[in-house]
Design an enzyme around this catalytic site. Structure first.
Site, PDB file in Angstrom:
ATOM      1  N   ALA A   1     -17.436  87.508 110.928  1.00 22.65           N
ATOM      2  CA  ALA A   1     -17.354  86.058 110.664  1.00 22.65           C
ATOM      3  C   ALA A   1     -15.902  85.591 110.696  1.00 22.65           C
ATOM      4  CB  ALA A   1     -17.988  85.738 109.312  1.00 22.65           C
TER       5      ALA A   1
ATOM      6  N   LYS B   1     -13.427  86.997 112.414  1.00 17.96           N
ATOM      7  CA  LYS B   1     -12.954  87.021 113.805  1.00 17.96           C
ATOM      8  C   LYS B   1     -13.566  85.840 114.578  1.00 17.96           C
ATOM      9  CE  LYS B   1     -10.671  89.665 115.649  1.00 17.96           C
ATOM     10  NZ  LYS B   1      -9.199  89.769 115.806  1.00 17.96           N
TER      11      LYS B   1
ATOM     12  N   ARG C   1     -25.023 100.860 105.827  1.00 18.95           N
ATOM     13  CA  ARG C   1     -24.111  99.721 105.645  1.00 18.95           C
ATOM     14  C   ARG C   1     -24.958  98.455 105.519  1.00 18.95           C
ATOM     15  NH1 ARG C   1     -20.228  98.874 110.730  1.00 18.95           N
ATOM     16  NH2 ARG C   1     -18.805 100.226 109.594  1.00 18.95           N
TER      17      ARG C   1
ATOM     18  N   ALA D   1      -4.714  92.088 112.414  1.00 24.18           N
ATOM     19  CA  ALA D   1      -5.969  91.731 111.747  1.00 24.18           C
ATOM     20  C   ALA D   1      -6.323  92.784 110.723  1.00 24.18           C
ATOM     21  CB  ALA D   1      -7.104  91.641 112.777  1.00 24.18           C
TER      22      ALA D   1
ATOM     23  N   TYR E   1     -16.201  90.706 108.372  1.00 25.80           N
ATOM     24  CA  TYR E   1     -15.205  90.942 109.428  1.00 25.80           C
ATOM     25  C   TYR E   1     -15.542  90.102 110.658  1.00 25.80           C
ATOM     26  CZ  TYR E   1     -13.192  93.254 113.558  1.00 25.80           C
ATOM     27  OH  TYR E   1     -12.572  93.512 114.761  1.00 25.80           O
TER      28      TYR E   1
ATOM     29  N   THR F   1     -13.330  90.553 119.287  1.00 24.47           N
ATOM     30  CA  THR F   1     -14.293  91.661 119.293  1.00 24.47           C
ATOM     31  C   THR F   1     -15.679  91.183 119.732  1.00 24.47           C
ATOM     32  OG1 THR F   1     -15.551  93.044 117.752  1.00 24.47           O
ATOM     33  CG2 THR F   1     -14.505  91.148 116.802  1.00 24.47           C
ATOM     34  N   ASP F   2     -16.488  92.127 120.199  1.00 22.33           N
ATOM     35  CA  ASP F   2     -17.879  91.779 120.547  1.00 22.33           C
ATOM     36  C   ASP F   2     -18.721  91.512 119.296  1.00 22.33           C
ATOM     37  OD1 ASP F   2     -18.034  94.401 119.602  1.00 22.33           O
ATOM     38  OD2 ASP F   2     -19.086  95.200 121.354  1.00 22.33           O
ATOM     39  N   GLU F   3     -18.182  91.890 118.106  1.00 21.67           N
ATOM     40  CA  GLU F   3     -18.989  91.764 116.888  1.00 21.67           C
ATOM     41  C   GLU F   3     -19.272  90.302 116.530  1.00 21.67           C
ATOM     42  OE1 GLU F   3     -18.117  94.592 113.818  1.00 21.67           O
ATOM     43  OE2 GLU F   3     -17.149  95.935 115.242  1.00 21.67           O
TER      44      GLU F   3
ATOM     45  N   SER G   1      -9.387  95.037 110.194  1.00 20.38           N
ATOM     46  CA  SER G   1     -10.292  95.381 111.296  1.00 20.38           C
ATOM     47  C   SER G   1     -11.498  96.247 110.909  1.00 20.38           C
ATOM     48  CB  SER G   1      -9.496  96.106 112.387  1.00 20.38           C
ATOM     49  OG  SER G   1      -9.053  97.369 111.918  1.00 20.38           O
TER      50      SER G   1
HETATM   51  P1  NAD Z   1      -5.802  98.180 113.137  1.00 21.42           P
HETATM   52  O1  NAD Z   1      -6.459  97.907 111.828  1.00 21.42           O
HETATM   53  O2  NAD Z   1      -5.617  99.581 113.603  1.00 21.42           O
HETATM   54  O3  NAD Z   1      -4.369  97.488 113.190  1.00 21.42           O
HETATM   55  C1  NAD Z   1      -4.121  96.210 112.686  1.00 21.42           C
HETATM   56  C2  NAD Z   1      -2.609  96.028 112.604  1.00 21.42           C
HETATM   57  O4  NAD Z   1      -2.368  94.702 112.101  1.00 21.42           O
HETATM   58  C3  NAD Z   1      -1.914  97.011 111.662  1.00 21.42           C
HETATM   59  O5  NAD Z   1      -0.746  97.522 112.265  1.00 21.42           O
HETATM   60  C4  NAD Z   1      -1.566  96.161 110.450  1.00 21.42           C
HETATM   61  O6  NAD Z   1      -0.392  96.598 109.779  1.00 21.42           O
HETATM   62  C5  NAD Z   1      -1.376  94.787 111.087  1.00 21.42           C
HETATM   63  N1  NAD Z   1      -1.615  93.700 110.127  1.00 21.42           N
HETATM   64  C6  NAD Z   1      -2.664  93.552 109.289  1.00 21.42           C
HETATM   65  N2  NAD Z   1      -2.521  92.460 108.542  1.00 21.42           N
HETATM   66  C7  NAD Z   1      -1.346  91.889 108.909  1.00 21.42           C
HETATM   67  C8  NAD Z   1      -0.648  90.723 108.502  1.00 21.42           C
HETATM   68  N3  NAD Z   1      -1.126  89.933 107.526  1.00 21.42           N
HETATM   69  N4  NAD Z   1       0.520  90.417 109.112  1.00 21.42           N
HETATM   70  C9  NAD Z   1       1.018  91.219 110.092  1.00 21.42           C
HETATM   71  N5  NAD Z   1       0.413  92.347 110.505  1.00 21.42           N
HETATM   72  C10 NAD Z   1      -0.761  92.674 109.917  1.00 21.42           C
HETATM   73  O7  NAD Z   1      -6.677  97.341 114.177  1.00 21.42           O
HETATM   74  P2  NAD Z   1      -7.082  97.687 115.692  1.00 21.42           P
HETATM   75  O8  NAD Z   1      -8.309  98.500 115.663  1.00 21.42           O
HETATM   76  O9  NAD Z   1      -5.900  98.133 116.428  1.00 21.42           O
HETATM   77  O10 NAD Z   1      -7.501  96.225 116.188  1.00 21.42           O
HETATM   78  C11 NAD Z   1      -6.525  95.342 116.718  1.00 21.42           C
HETATM   79  C12 NAD Z   1      -7.208  94.040 117.102  1.00 21.42           C
HETATM   80  O11 NAD Z   1      -8.227  94.294 118.057  1.00 21.42           O
HETATM   81  C13 NAD Z   1      -7.888  93.331 115.935  1.00 21.42           C
HETATM   82  O12 NAD Z   1      -7.682  91.949 116.075  1.00 21.42           O
HETATM   83  C14 NAD Z   1      -9.352  93.690 116.085  1.00 21.42           C
HETATM   84  O13 NAD Z   1     -10.170  92.678 115.560  1.00 21.42           O
HETATM   85  C15 NAD Z   1      -9.475  93.770 117.600  1.00 21.42           C
HETATM   86  N6  NAD Z   1     -10.514  94.675 118.114  1.00 21.42           N
HETATM   87  C16 NAD Z   1     -10.594  95.967 117.660  1.00 21.42           C
HETATM   88  C17 NAD Z   1     -11.568  96.813 118.203  1.00 21.42           C
HETATM   89  C18 NAD Z   1     -11.655  98.257 117.776  1.00 21.42           C
HETATM   90  O14 NAD Z   1     -12.601  98.964 118.183  1.00 21.42           O
HETATM   91  N7  NAD Z   1     -10.729  98.787 116.985  1.00 21.42           N
HETATM   92  C19 NAD Z   1     -12.450  96.343 119.177  1.00 21.42           C
HETATM   93  C20 NAD Z   1     -12.331  95.016 119.605  1.00 21.42           C
HETATM   94  C21 NAD Z   1     -11.361  94.192 119.078  1.00 21.42           C
HETATM   95  P1  TYD Z   2     -17.030 101.784 113.016  1.00 21.13           P
HETATM   96  O1  TYD Z   2     -16.216 102.838 113.671  1.00 21.13           O
HETATM   97  O2  TYD Z   2     -16.720 101.405 111.595  1.00 21.13           O
HETATM   98  O3  TYD Z   2     -16.982 100.512 113.968  1.00 21.13           O
HETATM   99  P2  TYD Z   2     -17.864  99.140 113.903  1.00 21.13           P
HETATM  100  O4  TYD Z   2     -18.556  99.048 112.596  1.00 21.13           O
HETATM  101  O5  TYD Z   2     -16.802  98.110 114.048  1.00 21.13           O
HETATM  102  O6  TYD Z   2     -18.800  99.218 115.060  1.00 21.13           O
HETATM  103  O7  TYD Z   2     -18.544 102.223 113.061  1.00 21.13           O
HETATM  104  C1  TYD Z   2     -19.187 102.544 114.294  1.00 21.13           C
HETATM  105  C2  TYD Z   2     -20.643 102.837 113.985  1.00 21.13           C
HETATM  106  O8  TYD Z   2     -20.698 104.040 113.207  1.00 21.13           O
HETATM  107  C3  TYD Z   2     -21.314 101.784 113.142  1.00 21.13           C
HETATM  108  O9  TYD Z   2     -22.698 101.695 113.559  1.00 21.13           O
HETATM  109  C4  TYD Z   2     -21.242 102.319 111.726  1.00 21.13           C
HETATM  110  C5  TYD Z   2     -21.329 103.812 111.931  1.00 21.13           C
HETATM  111  N1  TYD Z   2     -20.608 104.651 110.962  1.00 21.13           N
HETATM  112  C6  TYD Z   2     -21.262 105.750 110.368  1.00 21.13           C
HETATM  113  O10 TYD Z   2     -22.443 106.036 110.642  1.00 21.13           O
HETATM  114  N2  TYD Z   2     -20.537 106.512 109.491  1.00 21.13           N
HETATM  115  C7  TYD Z   2     -19.240 106.235 109.157  1.00 21.13           C
HETATM  116  O11 TYD Z   2     -18.646 106.952 108.312  1.00 21.13           O
HETATM  117  C8  TYD Z   2     -18.590 105.118 109.790  1.00 21.13           C
HETATM  118  C9  TYD Z   2     -17.168 104.774 109.463  1.00 21.13           C
HETATM  119  C10 TYD Z   2     -19.317 104.367 110.687  1.00 21.13           C
END
Ligand code: NAD
Ligand code: TYD
Length: 353
Positions: free
Chosen positions: A157, A159, A286, A83, A155, A130-132, A85
């Protein structure tokens, strides 16, 4: 079992791939990743030579390619993490999120539907969300699996839309699926555009810590290996056509979290107490910033017995140590494209204090 894990070179995906490759030597694990700015094969260098691990470089937007690999490997299970993300990037380029998160997911659903059409038993399409998608909570309450979707960022929307497509393929075509919606993850290999790794790396480098708005936004943080453990459990023991919420039981206001990171890193770096607090810089908020996320994870806890194994103190300590010991990883991911993006994002934000 032939398993496809998409996005396995990313943050969460790499922990999931490692766990499955190590825990299930009888499975063949295929990691499909386009290696965007967020994907990094260095995340998996410790397992890349194991005999049950295979990397496929490819884009989930390429439907012909996706159909070909499903035909070729006849995957029994899919865990879909690929994704776009990052919320801030979705605000500047929503279409990239529509493409990867919606079209990419539908391409995978079509391929799975077509190869599994004769036989859906022992098959599973597991979509990581995601919970978002639930939008924002007020000061009280928790997201349950029954909370209506109300996404606020492009993002979220995208997901939410992908979750709806997965569910619709279950209803319309009988595709066996599971969806989990997880709270904010943190841990090793987290790309330093998200709050925790950004603050850790900026404190190490004595750079400003950008806090959006008044810093009173709240997130529920989960250690990434606990998420990978939940994914393993749900993939093997979860019920088809169900969704499960996964969370850390661990809410923090951003400003308190940033101050905690300052304190912990001052200790680790033998800096005088309070040194890093001076790096905190309030910046423009943001747009559409969700006030609070918090997960009710009682369903996965009661039905499957999952709960986080690591406290926030333990998780943060392991995370900080990892960043201190992996400066080379950081140097690699903070070069090139990312620097350009970073400068564009943060030079546009004016400080307000
Ligand atoms: P990330 O951005 O670190 O990794 C995404 C990966 O997907 C990367 O390796 C990227 O190369 C690959 N990718 C992107 N576009 C692609 C495409 N078109 N084809 C093939 N590969 C592609 O993301 P993450 O934080 O590891 O999140 C992984 C999943 O978990 C996502 O679906 C995200 O929505 C979900 N998620 C993330 C969090 C979080 O806190 N990071 C929380 C809940 C859910
Ligand atoms: P983030 O790590 O981008 O995750 P998400 O937006 O998916 O929750 O951000 C976590 C929280 O931190 C969010 O409320 C936005 C805030 N934030 C900052 O205050 N400063 C920053 O530089 C970033 C990246 C996020």
């Amino acid at each position: 079992m032939n398993m496809l894990i998409t996005g396995g070179a990313g943050f969460i995906g790499s922990h999931v791939v490692r766990r499955f490759v190590n825990n299930y030597p009888n499975y063949k694990i295929y990691n499909l990743d386009a290696l965007t700015y967020a994907g990094n094969l260095e995340n998996l260098s410790d397992i890349e030579n194991l005999p049950n691990y295979f990397f496929i470089k490819g884009d989930i937007l390429d439907s012909i390619f996706i159909n070909t690999i499903f035909e070729k490997y006849r995957f029994d299970g899919v865990i879909h993490l690929a994704a776009e993300s990052h919320v801030d990037r979705s605000i500047t380029d929503p279409l990239a999120f529509v493409k990867t998160n919606i079209f990419g997911t539908v391409n995978l659903l079509n391929a799975a539907k077509d190869v599994w059409k004769e036989e859906t038993s022992n098959r599973r399409f597991y979509h990581i969300s995601t919970d978002e998608v639930y939008g924002s909570l007020g000061k009280t309450g928790l997201f349950t699996e029954k909370t209506p979707y109300n996404p606020n960022s492009p993002y979220a929307a995208s997901k939410a839309s992908s979750d709806h497509f997965v569910r619709a393929y279950g209803e319309t075509y009988g595709l066996p699926y599971i969806i989990t919606n997880c709270s904010n993850n943190y841990g090793p290999n987290h790309f330093p555009e998200k709050l925790i790794p950004l603050c850790i790396t900026n404190i190490i480098q004595n750079k400003p810590l950008p806090v959006y708005g008044d810093g009173k936004y709240t997130r529920d943080w989960l250690y990434v290996k606990d998420h990978a453990a939940a994914i393993d459990l749900v993939f093997h023991k979860g019920k088809n056509q169900e969704t499960y919420n996964i969370g850390g039981f661990n809410e923090w206001q951003n400003i308190d979290l940033v101050k905690l990171l300052c304190r912990l890193l001052d200790q680790k770096l033998n800096r005088e107490e309070g040194t890093s607090l001076k790096l905190i810089t309030y910046v423009k908020d943001r747009p559409g910033h969700d006030l609070r996320y918090a997960i009710d994870a009682s369903k996965i806890n009661k039905e499957l017995g999952w709960r986080p194994s690591v406290t926030f103190e333990e998780g943060l300590e392991m995370t900080i140590d990892w960043y201190l010991e992996n400066q080379e990883w950081l140097d690699h991911v903070t070069s090139g494209d990312y620097i350009e993006y970073y400068e564009k994002m943060y030079n546009e934000k004016e400080t307000n204090q």
